[in-house]
Design a protein around this motif. Structure first.
Motif, PDB file in Angstrom:
ATOM      1  N   GLU A   1     -14.799  10.028  -6.725  1.00 46.34           N
ATOM      2  CA  GLU A   1     -15.486   9.183  -5.760  1.00 46.34           C
ATOM      3  C   GLU A   1     -14.633   7.988  -5.331  1.00 46.34           C
ATOM      4  O   GLU A   1     -14.862   7.402  -4.279  1.00 46.34           O
ATOM      5  CB  GLU A   1     -16.812   8.681  -6.342  1.00 46.34           C
ATOM      6  N   ARG A   2     -13.647   7.627  -6.149  1.00 46.87           N
ATOM      7  CA  ARG A   2     -12.823   6.471  -5.848  1.00 46.87           C
ATOM      8  C   ARG A   2     -11.477   6.846  -5.243  1.00 46.87           C
ATOM      9  O   ARG A   2     -10.598   5.997  -5.094  1.00 46.87           O
ATOM     10  CB  ARG A   2     -12.623   5.628  -7.104  1.00 46.87           C
ATOM     11  N   ILE A   3     -11.313   8.110  -4.879  1.00 46.35           N
ATOM     12  CA  ILE A   3     -10.111   8.545  -4.163  1.00 46.35           C
ATOM     13  C   ILE A   3     -10.401   8.522  -2.665  1.00 46.35           C
ATOM     14  O   ILE A   3     -11.331   9.173  -2.199  1.00 46.35           O
ATOM     15  CB  ILE A   3      -9.695   9.961  -4.593  1.00 46.35           C
ATOM     16  N   ASN A   4      -9.622   7.761  -1.922  1.00 47.22           N
ATOM     17  CA  ASN A   4      -9.735   7.791  -0.465  1.00 47.22           C
ATOM     18  C   ASN A   4      -8.956   8.968   0.125  1.00 47.22           C
ATOM     19  O   ASN A   4      -9.456   9.684   0.986  1.00 47.22           O
ATOM     20  CB  ASN A   4      -9.207   6.492   0.153  1.00 47.22           C
TER      21      ASN A   4
ATOM     22  N   VAL B   1      -1.792   9.248  -4.558  1.00 47.06           N
ATOM     23  CA  VAL B   1      -3.243   9.142  -4.460  1.00 47.06           C
ATOM     24  C   VAL B   1      -3.601   7.719  -4.057  1.00 47.06           C
ATOM     25  O   VAL B   1      -3.241   6.763  -4.746  1.00 47.06           O
ATOM     26  CB  VAL B   1      -3.921   9.497  -5.799  1.00 47.06           C
ATOM     27  N   GLY B   2      -4.312   7.580  -2.942  1.00 49.87           N
ATOM     28  CA  GLY B   2      -4.797   6.279  -2.493  1.00 49.87           C
ATOM     29  C   GLY B   2      -6.223   6.079  -2.959  1.00 49.87           C
ATOM     30  O   GLY B   2      -7.103   6.882  -2.641  1.00 49.87           O
ATOM     31  N   ARG B   3      -6.459   5.021  -3.755  1.00 50.13           N
ATOM     32  CA  ARG B   3      -7.768   4.790  -4.357  1.00 50.13           C
ATOM     33  C   ARG B   3      -8.486   3.611  -3.713  1.00 50.13           C
ATOM     34  O   ARG B   3      -7.847   2.729  -3.126  1.00 50.13           O
ATOM     35  CB  ARG B   3      -7.613   4.558  -5.864  1.00 50.13           C
ATOM     36  N   VAL B   4      -9.807   3.588  -3.846  1.00 48.37           N
ATOM     37  CA  VAL B   4     -10.638   2.547  -3.255  1.00 48.37           C
ATOM     38  C   VAL B   4     -10.239   1.183  -3.814  1.00 48.37           C
ATOM     39  O   VAL B   4     -10.224   0.969  -5.030  1.00 48.37           O
ATOM     40  CB  VAL B   4     -12.132   2.809  -3.542  1.00 48.37           C
ATOM     41  N   LYS B   5      -9.919   0.247  -2.912  1.00 46.14           N
ATOM     42  CA  LYS B   5      -9.616  -1.155  -3.251  1.00 46.14           C
ATOM     43  C   LYS B   5      -8.477  -1.315  -4.242  1.00 46.14           C
ATOM     44  O   LYS B   5      -8.367  -2.329  -4.919  1.00 46.14           O
ATOM     45  CB  LYS B   5     -10.873  -1.861  -3.778  1.00 46.14           C
ATOM     46  N   VAL B   6      -7.612  -0.321  -4.342  1.00 44.00           N
ATOM     47  CA  VAL B   6      -6.412  -0.434  -5.175  1.00 44.00           C
ATOM     48  C   VAL B   6      -5.217  -0.344  -4.239  1.00 44.00           C
ATOM     49  O   VAL B   6      -4.966   0.710  -3.650  1.00 44.00           O
ATOM     50  CB  VAL B   6      -6.343   0.672  -6.248  1.00 44.00           C
ATOM     51  N   PRO B   7      -4.464  -1.447  -4.054  1.00 43.83           N
ATOM     52  CA  PRO B   7      -3.394  -1.436  -3.045  1.00 43.83           C
ATOM     53  C   PRO B   7      -2.237  -0.500  -3.373  1.00 43.83           C
ATOM     54  O   PRO B   7      -1.610   0.041  -2.475  1.00 43.83           O
ATOM     55  CB  PRO B   7      -2.928  -2.901  -3.005  1.00 43.83           C
ATOM     56  N   GLU B   8      -1.942  -0.303  -4.673  1.00 41.87           N
ATOM     57  CA  GLU B   8      -0.814   0.550  -5.037  1.00 41.87           C
ATOM     58  C   GLU B   8      -1.252   2.009  -5.107  1.00 41.87           C
ATOM     59  O   GLU B   8      -2.272   2.329  -5.711  1.00 41.87           O
ATOM     60  CB  GLU B   8      -0.226   0.139  -6.398  1.00 41.87           C
ATOM     61  N   GLU B   9      -0.468   2.879  -4.506  1.00 37.80           N
ATOM     62  CA  GLU B   9      -0.743   4.309  -4.608  1.00 37.80           C
ATOM     63  C   GLU B   9      -0.329   4.821  -5.982  1.00 37.80           C
ATOM     64  O   GLU B   9       0.614   4.326  -6.593  1.00 37.80           O
ATOM     65  CB  GLU B   9       0.021   5.067  -3.516  1.00 37.80           C
ATOM     66  N   LEU B  10      -1.052   5.810  -6.458  1.00 32.98           N
ATOM     67  CA  LEU B  10      -0.760   6.430  -7.745  1.00 32.98           C
ATOM     68  C   LEU B  10       0.073   7.686  -7.512  1.00 32.98           C
ATOM     69  O   LEU B  10      -0.349   8.590  -6.798  1.00 32.98           O
ATOM     70  CB  LEU B  10      -2.064   6.791  -8.461  1.00 32.98           C
ATOM     71  N   GLU B  11       1.256   7.732  -8.092  1.00 35.88           N
ATOM     72  CA  GLU B  11       2.123   8.899  -7.937  1.00 35.88           C
ATOM     73  C   GLU B  11       1.737   9.974  -8.950  1.00 35.88           C
ATOM     74  O   GLU B  11       1.521   9.686 -10.126  1.00 35.88           O
ATOM     75  CB  GLU B  11       3.586   8.503  -8.114  1.00 35.88           C
ATOM     76  N   ALA B  12       1.647  11.203  -8.485  1.00 38.81           N
ATOM     77  CA  ALA B  12       1.291  12.330  -9.347  1.00 38.81           C
ATOM     78  C   ALA B  12       2.260  13.481  -9.112  1.00 38.81           C
ATOM     79  O   ALA B  12       2.811  13.634  -8.017  1.00 38.81           O
ATOM     80  CB  ALA B  12      -0.137  12.791  -9.064  1.00 38.81           C
ATOM     81  N   ARG B  13       2.460  14.293 -10.140  1.00 36.86           N
ATOM     82  CA  ARG B  13       3.397  15.416 -10.026  1.00 36.86           C
ATOM     83  C   ARG B  13       2.779  16.608  -9.312  1.00 36.86           C
ATOM     84  O   ARG B  13       3.501  17.506  -8.862  1.00 36.86           O
ATOM     85  CB  ARG B  13       3.886  15.835 -11.420  1.00 36.86           C
TER      86      ARG B  13
ATOM     87  N   CYS C   1      -8.433  13.898   2.709  1.00 31.76           N
ATOM     88  CA  CYS C   1      -9.264  12.696   2.737  1.00 31.76           C
ATOM     89  C   CYS C   1     -10.622  12.997   2.113  1.00 31.76           C
ATOM     90  O   CYS C   1     -11.081  14.144   2.138  1.00 31.76           O
ATOM     91  CB  CYS C   1      -9.451  12.181   4.166  1.00 31.76           C
ATOM     92  N   ARG C   2     -11.235  11.969   1.535  1.00 34.32           N
ATOM     93  CA  ARG C   2     -12.596  12.121   0.998  1.00 34.32           C
ATOM     94  C   ARG C   2     -13.587  11.732   2.087  1.00 34.32           C
ATOM     95  O   ARG C   2     -13.609  10.583   2.547  1.00 34.32           O
ATOM     96  CB  ARG C   2     -12.823  11.265  -0.246  1.00 34.32           C
TER      97      ARG C   2
ATOM     98  N   GLY D   1     -11.048  -0.464   4.369  1.00 39.61           N
ATOM     99  CA  GLY D   1     -10.124  -0.922   5.402  1.00 39.61           C
ATOM    100  C   GLY D   1      -8.816  -0.166   5.464  1.00 39.61           C
ATOM    101  O   GLY D   1      -8.071  -0.311   6.439  1.00 39.61           O
ATOM    102  N   SER D   2      -8.490   0.631   4.457  1.00 39.34           N
ATOM    103  CA  SER D   2      -7.259   1.423   4.498  1.00 39.34           C
ATOM    104  C   SER D   2      -7.422   2.576   5.493  1.00 39.34           C
ATOM    105  O   SER D   2      -8.548   2.965   5.840  1.00 39.34           O
ATOM    106  CB  SER D   2      -6.910   1.961   3.113  1.00 39.34           C
ATOM    107  N   SER D   3      -6.308   3.134   5.953  1.00 41.55           N
ATOM    108  CA  SER D   3      -6.386   4.213   6.937  1.00 41.55           C
ATOM    109  C   SER D   3      -5.207   5.167   6.776  1.00 41.55           C
ATOM    110  O   SER D   3      -4.165   4.803   6.217  1.00 41.55           O
ATOM    111  CB  SER D   3      -6.404   3.648   8.365  1.00 41.55           C
ATOM    112  N   ILE D   4      -5.396   6.383   7.275  1.00 41.12           N
ATOM    113  CA  ILE D   4      -4.360   7.413   7.261  1.00 41.12           C
ATOM    114  C   ILE D   4      -4.429   8.156   8.590  1.00 41.12           C
ATOM    115  O   ILE D   4      -5.443   8.084   9.300  1.00 41.12           O
ATOM    116  CB  ILE D   4      -4.548   8.410   6.094  1.00 41.12           C
ATOM    117  N   PRO D   5      -3.373   8.888   8.954  1.00 41.13           N
ATOM    118  CA  PRO D   5      -3.419   9.614  10.237  1.00 41.13           C
ATOM    119  C   PRO D   5      -4.311  10.849  10.199  1.00 41.13           C
ATOM    120  O   PRO D   5      -4.523  11.449   9.145  1.00 41.13           O
ATOM    121  CB  PRO D   5      -1.950  10.000  10.457  1.00 41.13           C
ATOM    122  N   VAL D   6      -4.843  11.201  11.361  1.00 43.05           N
ATOM    123  CA  VAL D   6      -5.536  12.475  11.539  1.00 43.05           C
ATOM    124  C   VAL D   6      -4.818  13.213  12.660  1.00 43.05           C
ATOM    125  O   VAL D   6      -4.473  12.619  13.688  1.00 43.05           O
ATOM    126  CB  VAL D   6      -7.035  12.274  11.867  1.00 43.05           C
TER     127      VAL D   6
END
Length: 242
Positions: A144-147, A158-170, A194-195, A212-217
């Motif tokens: 639920e907290r993944i944007n 992974v871009g998360r809700v209200k967390v400015p740093e992205e989480l890198e995953a393998r 996107c969620r 407030g974060s955004s990504i392209p569509v």
């Protein structure tokens, strides 16, 4: 469930731990309680072990106060349940900033604490998690907290809700697509998932989320994302109206 109690005054700290131990005996799931006498001592432990589920903390403490500690923890973990145990109610607005679940106003009681813990349990049960391989080992993230999820090289971010740093995953983007709930997530671009439930609005070039974060569509997927977005919230309104 792993619970941390941070309280500088020993009588209050011992009372909280006692109430939690009493509550723990009636639980079917495993519950561990750890107590800390300062924000600094907890933060030292937290930097090594970031697996806490619930944080119960006093606000007015010397050194790192409870609100500052809550901000630090929330930046690192968008999923942890934060509860303030305090003798004042002057920090309610700041509590919203760190998404605090509840304020336990002193004097504390067993009944107050148990009601609060049942709320915390309910929140944790409702959340659906996904595990990913990050730089610090295997991490558990609330879906639920993944944007969004963005493809980066052989892995993803992974871009998360209200967390400015992205989480890198393998995991690759296609692997993440297989792990996440298909009713909640979809591709909006060849490089992005996107969620749907976190979207605030969609235009021809981007998806904007509630924080407030955004990504392209992409133009190719715009109509499909827009239909899913409208259908998701129509279904949600129908469920809430039952």
């Amino acid at each position: 469930m792993k619970i941390a109690v941070i309280e500088d005054k020993k009588p209050h700290r011992d009372l909280l731990v006692h109430y939690l131990e009493e509550w723990r005996r009636g639980q079917e799931r495993s519950v561990t309680v750890e107590a800390f006498g300062s924000g600094e001592s907890f933060w030292f432990r937290y930097e090594e072990e970031r697996d806490y589920d619930v944080l119960i903390l006093d606000i007015q403490m010397p050194g790192i106060n409870g609100m500052e500690l809550a901000r630090r923890v929330r930046e690192a973990d968008g999923d942890i349940v934060i509860v303030f145990a305090t003798g004042v109610s002057d920090y309610l607005e700041e509590g919203y900033e760190v998404e605090a679940l509840h304020y336990l106003v002193k004097p504390l009681s067993q009944e107050k604490l148990e009601r609060c813990m049942e709320k915390a349990l309910k929140r944790r049960r409702q959340e659906r998690f996904v595990t990913v391989h990050g730089g610090e080992g295997i991490l558990k993230i609330s879906q639920e907290r993944i944007n969004y999820v963005e493809a980066r090289g052989r892995g993803c971010c992974v871009g998360r809700v209200k967390v400015p740093e992205e989480l890198e995953a393998r995991e690759s983007l296609s692997e993440m697509e297989g792990l996440l709930e298909p009713e909640e997530f979809m591709k909006c671009h060849r490089s992005y998932l996107c969620r749907i439930g976190n979207i605030r609005r969609i235009d021809r070039g981007s998806v904007e989320f509630d924080d407030g974060s955004s990504i392209p569509v992409s133009r190719r997927l715009y109509q499909q994302v827009n239909r899913r977005f409208m259908a998701y919230f129509r279904r949600k309104r129908c469920i809430e109206g039952l």
